[in-house]
Scaffold this motif. Structure first.
Motif: not given
Length: 458
Positions: A74-79
């Protein structure tokens, strides 16, 4: 057609409810060993023939659903997607070097996580790289599917996926009730799902499947009936209605839900009965376990024709293909070998960056494994298991080989789940929903691990 009256026997469902495998493989993943000699996999890959199936695991999710037991990050960092995509492309090249890449790819699937976590350009890039390495069949000959979270996909995303070559879509819904959605941390109004489904039809997708889950917090027969009625109005081609498996000791995120809000076993059973009543009345064909399809869908045709298959994505219409897994935690099935990649991103990255396959565990099937896999698969996928079919394929005397299993099947026959003849075992209507229990009789590994590692059969 099978109906609620013939399928749903509360007394038997209660009696036989137990923990057991879903048999997307046999032996199951609990029998995979570490370390595993990847040489077995390489030799099986070089010796294989026939069609290929490709599975790509995209583990990232923007938000986490509390019920989920999938391998995810789970992460919001699309990088995070960029280095993972680069490693998938390197893995594509390494795997392609092991296979005869003139072999046709008749099946392709992206799962997760949320595959649409990738940007539009990244998704197109991965599909292009796949076409560069493998022989993907034309659209009218292949089944190319992707799991889509409607919260992560616009109509434009759906059109891009169709242009990239996907022709089947699986949408996660679970439940439309706002209270349930809040409890599971998945806010997804019906309009959001309907927009994606309409876009898929407008874009020419051959089939759209919807996933629902019963047994979640705050669900009742009445609330889930409203979700079912809404789904029937949307009329997806296929439906998977899973029973929620509450295993917080294994999946820690499930501890975020209020256990006291989970429906009781009696309510779960009543919800399941309503599922069967509603969907069969609406014209859906019961395929098996928790799968339903409209009569015109290929899954229903395969069931009628006796060509239904079982793989890691559930029921399938394709013949037994060699399956190549890509990405963290993905599982391949090549010849007589199952092989699983490192589950964690760090382990997967280290292997790929060093120019090695990321396989960390697996199993090489024995002759007994292959025999029992054939028996279990035929039981899971068809209403009849003919002894002569198994005997010709494996050179055994079925009755002599499985004398103990046939004896242990007798109580199930007495209860009307199966009929045991001199030349075949038939799954009776009352046994269709308990087919896992029938298959478990033939699983020689079941006593070797805790049954709590599996979901309940009902």
């Amino acid at each position: 057609m099978l109906t609620a009256d013939t399928l749903f026997r509360p007394d038997l469902l209660d009696k036989y409810s137990a923990h057991g495998p879903r048999y997307t493989s046999y032996p199951t993943a609990l029998q995979f060993t570490e370390p595993f000699d990847a040489g077995h996999y390489r030799r099986a890959a070089s010796a294989g023939s026939g069609d290929l199936s490709l599975y790509f695991h995209i583990p990232f999710c923007d938000t986490v659903c509390f019920y989920c037991g999938c391998n995810k990050v789970a992460t919001k960092n699309r990088a995070h997607a960029r280095p993972y995509l680069d490693r998938l492309k390197r893995e594509l090249s390494m795997q392609a070097a092991l296979f005869d890449t003139t072999r046709p790819v008749s099946q392709l699937h992206w799962g997760g996580g949320t595959p649409t976590f990738l940007s539009h350009d990244e998704m197109a890039e991965l599909m292009a790289a796949t076409r560069d390495q493998f022989n993907l069949l034309p659209d009218d000959q292949a089944e190319n599917s992707i799991e889509v979270d409607p919260r992560e996909a616009s109509a434009r995303t759906i059109r891009l996926l169709r242009d990239a070559g996907f022709n089947r879509l699986s949408l996660g819904v679970q439940d439309f009730d706002p209270r349930v959605q809040h409890a599971i941390n998945r806010i997804q109004p019906r309009e959001m799902t309907e927009t994606v489904l309409d876009a898929a039809r407008d874009s020419g997708f051959k089939s759209v499947s919807v996933d629902l889950i019963y047994g979640l917090p705050h669900q009742s027969v009445e609330s889930f009936s409203r979700t079912l009625d809404a789904i029937v109005e949307l009329a997806p081609d296929r439906l998977s209605v899973f029973g929620y498996a509450h295993m917080p000791s294994i999946f820690k995120m499930q501890r975020q839900m209020d256990e006291a809000a989970l429906p009781s076993p009696a309510v779960r059973l009543a919800i399941l009965e309503r599922v069967i009543e509603t969907l069969t009345r609406a014209g859906y064909v019961y395929i098996g376990m928790d799968h339903f399809a409209l009569p015109g869908d290929e899954l229903a045709f395969a069931q009628t024709a006796g060509t239904l298959q079982r793989n890691f994505q559930g029921y399938s219409t394709r013949a037994d293909c060699d399956l190549i897994g890509f990405g963290a935690s993905s599982i391949g099935k090549v010849g007589d070998v199952y092989a699983q990649n490192a589950r964690d991103l760090a382990g997967y990255a280290a292997a790929i960056e060093s120019g090695q396959l990321a396989i960390t565990r697996g199993v090489r099937l024995t002759a007994d494994d292959r025999l029992r896999r054939d028996v279990i698969t035929r039981l899971m996928c068809g209403a009849e298991l003919r002894f002569d079919t198994i005997e010709k394929a494996h050179g055994v005397d079925f009755v002599a080989t499985f004398a103990d299993e046939l004896e242990r099947l007798k109580p199930l026959a007495d209860d009307g789940l199966v009929a045991i003849g001199g030349d075949a075992i038939r799954i009776l209507p009352a046994g269709r929903m308990l087919v896992r229990n029938v298959a478990m009789i033939f699983d020689r590994y079941l006593g070797q691990q805790s049954p709590q590692r599996y979901s309940r059969t009902i």
